[in-house]
Write a protein that holds these residues in place. Structure first.
Motif, short mmCIF file in Angstrom:
data_model
loop_
_atom_site.label_atom_id
_atom_site.label_comp_id
_atom_site.label_asym_id
_atom_site.label_seq_id
_atom_site.Cartn_x
_atom_site.Cartn_y
_atom_site.Cartn_z
N MET A 1 0.65 -1.33 0.32
CA MET A 1 0.23 0.18 -0.27
C MET A 1 1.41 0.96 0.46
SD MET A 1 -3.67 -1.30 2.37
CE MET A 1 -3.90 0.17 2.68
N GLN A 2 2.14 1.14 0.84
CA GLN A 2 2.93 2.74 1.16
C GLN A 2 4.18 2.37 -0.42
OE1 GLN A 2 3.14 4.94 3.35
NE2 GLN A 2 4.50 5.89 1.63
N ARG A 3 3.78 1.85 -1.26
CA ARG A 3 4.56 1.41 -2.13
C ARG A 3 3.59 1.89 -3.15
NH1 ARG A 3 6.86 -3.54 -4.55
NH2 ARG A 3 8.40 -3.60 -2.88
N GLU A 4 2.54 1.64 -3.42
CA GLU A 4 1.35 2.10 -4.46
C GLU A 4 0.98 3.50 -4.02
OE1 GLU A 4 -1.09 2.20 -7.16
OE2 GLU A 4 0.13 0.86 -7.51
N ALA A 5 0.89 3.59 -2.58
CA ALA A 5 0.98 5.27 -3.02
C ALA A 5 2.06 6.27 -3.45
CB ALA A 5 0.45 5.95 -1.34
N THR A 6 3.37 5.77 -2.99
CA THR A 6 4.47 6.48 -3.76
C THR A 6 3.99 6.40 -5.31
OG1 THR A 6 5.36 5.57 -1.62
CG2 THR A 6 6.90 6.70 -3.33
N ARG A 7 3.75 5.46 -5.93
CA ARG A 7 3.58 5.65 -6.91
C ARG A 7 2.84 5.97 -8.03
NH1 ARG A 7 2.45 0.43 -10.04
NH2 ARG A 7 0.05 1.10 -9.90
N GLU A 8 1.67 6.49 -7.19
CA GLU A 8 0.37 7.44 -7.11
C GLU A 8 0.59 8.48 -7.20
OE1 GLU A 8 -3.49 6.39 -5.24
OE2 GLU A 8 -3.37 4.37 -6.35
#
Length: 68
Positions: free
Chosen positions: A44-51
């Protein structure tokens, strides 16, 4: 000892073994759950950073890509 006492002791031994086996299963599942919880948080953290890095653009499945 009577046959009834021996039968009860045998049942108790089987039940104790079953409780130990179930305890092992629960302990293993608790470890798995902790590991999976950490992995989900990381993803979830990785996806939030990517977004955040992508500029917040939304993609809709029914939209044509810009090169059409």
């Amino acid at each position: 000892m009577t046959d009834q006492t021996e039968a009860l002791q045998e049942r108790i031994a089987h039940l104790e073994r079953m409780v130990e086996d179930l305890s092992d299963v629960v302990a293993r599942q608790a470890g798995d759950l902790e590991r999976l919880t950490r992995q989900v948080a990381m993803l979830m953290q990785r996806e939030a950073t990517r977004e955040a890095d992508a500029g917040g653009g939304a993609y809709f499945a029914d939209e044509r890509p810009p090169h059409y």
